[in-house]
Scaffold this motif. Structure first.
Motif, short mmCIF file in Angstrom:
data_model
loop_
_atom_site.label_atom_id
_atom_site.label_comp_id
_atom_site.label_asym_id
_atom_site.label_seq_id
_atom_site.Cartn_x
_atom_site.Cartn_y
_atom_site.Cartn_z
N TYR A 278 -56.10 17.31 36.47
CA TYR A 278 -56.14 17.35 35.23
C TYR A 278 -54.86 17.79 34.18
O TYR A 278 -54.47 17.07 33.46
N TYR A 279 -54.39 18.80 34.86
CA TYR A 279 -52.79 19.24 34.18
C TYR A 279 -51.86 18.24 34.40
O TYR A 279 -50.97 17.95 33.53
N SER B 79 -44.21 21.87 42.27
CA SER B 79 -45.84 21.66 41.98
C SER B 79 -46.10 21.23 40.39
O SER B 79 -45.05 21.52 39.80
N VAL B 80 -47.28 21.18 40.10
CA VAL B 80 -47.29 20.87 38.59
C VAL B 80 -46.99 22.29 37.59
O VAL B 80 -46.82 22.03 36.58
N ARG B 81 -47.00 23.32 38.26
CA ARG B 81 -46.70 24.49 37.57
C ARG B 81 -44.95 24.61 37.27
O ARG B 81 -44.80 25.47 36.55
N VAL B 82 -44.37 24.09 37.98
CA VAL B 82 -42.66 24.40 37.76
C VAL B 82 -42.30 23.73 36.57
O VAL B 82 -42.79 22.56 35.96
N GLY B 83 -41.58 24.71 35.95
CA GLY B 83 -40.97 24.49 34.55
C GLY B 83 -42.23 24.53 33.56
O GLY B 83 -42.00 24.54 32.37
N SER C 62 -46.94 32.12 39.23
CA SER C 62 -48.16 32.93 39.02
C SER C 62 -49.01 32.55 40.02
O SER C 62 -49.21 31.16 40.45
N LYS C 63 -49.73 33.28 40.66
CA LYS C 63 -50.43 33.01 41.76
C LYS C 63 -52.10 32.78 41.16
O LYS C 63 -53.03 32.67 42.02
N ILE C 64 -52.20 32.99 39.96
CA ILE C 64 -53.52 32.95 39.27
C ILE C 64 -53.94 31.68 39.25
O ILE C 64 -53.33 30.82 38.90
N PRO C 65 -55.21 31.44 39.67
CA PRO C 65 -55.61 30.05 39.62
C PRO C 65 -55.72 29.33 38.34
O PRO C 65 -55.89 29.93 37.47
N LEU C 66 -55.40 28.10 38.28
CA LEU C 66 -55.21 27.24 37.04
C LEU C 66 -56.65 27.37 36.34
O LEU C 66 -56.61 27.38 35.03
N VAL D 145 -42.85 12.17 37.22
CA VAL D 145 -41.42 12.68 37.54
C VAL D 145 -41.11 13.81 37.97
O VAL D 145 -41.80 14.66 37.75
N CYS D 146 -39.97 14.11 38.91
CA CYS D 146 -39.43 15.48 39.36
C CYS D 146 -38.98 16.05 38.22
O CYS D 146 -38.33 15.84 37.38
#
Length: 130
Positions: free
Chosen positions: A22-23, A61-65, A71-75, A33-34
């Motif tokens: 989704y994200y 991962s999708v979290r980068v940037g 964060s280890k908290i689930p999306l 893109v990277c």
């Protein structure tokens, strides 16, 4: 996030893979893109993604940037917190958020702080106050 209730949101985002997909579609509609170098069409790996540019070739991962990074908290928890923070007329406290999501109050405070910082940059009107 056009969900009528928190339970509807949590039912939709049952698994982390659903959240990631989704994200990913929100963050990179169309071309993927990277985030480090901007190279198109990174490789999909079991744990995330790897840049296709031979000079970069970094894993991400999708979290980068994003404000989810480090964060280890689930999306799933992040999405629920965003929904709760933006759907309460007068906001939500970290204590109430911790009770609603079944997380520690310190974790709820951290999540709310990041969500408010993100909203301050992206959509200040959602924070109220004028």
């Amino acid at each position: 996030m056009d969900f009528e209730s928190l339970s509807q949101l949590l039912d939709y985002f049952k698994e982390e893979e659903t959240c990631i997909e989704y994200y990913r579609n929100i963050r990179w509609p169309g071309k993927f893109v990277c985030p480090h170098c901007g190279a198109e069409d990174p490789y999909v790996t079991k744990r995330g993604f790897k840049c296709s540019n031979s000079e970069c070739y970094r894993k991400f991962s999708v979290r980068v940037g994003t404000f989810f990074e480090s964060s280890k908290i689930p999306l799933r928890i992040w999405f629920a917190a965003i929904w709760l923070a933006t759907n309460h007329k007068k906001g939500i406290s970290s204590i109430q958020l911790s009770l609603n999501l079944g997380i520690a109050q310190k974790t709820a405070w951290f999540v709310l702080h990041r969500v408010r910082e993100m909203l301050k940059d992206k959509d200040p009107s959602m924070l109220g106050g004028g």
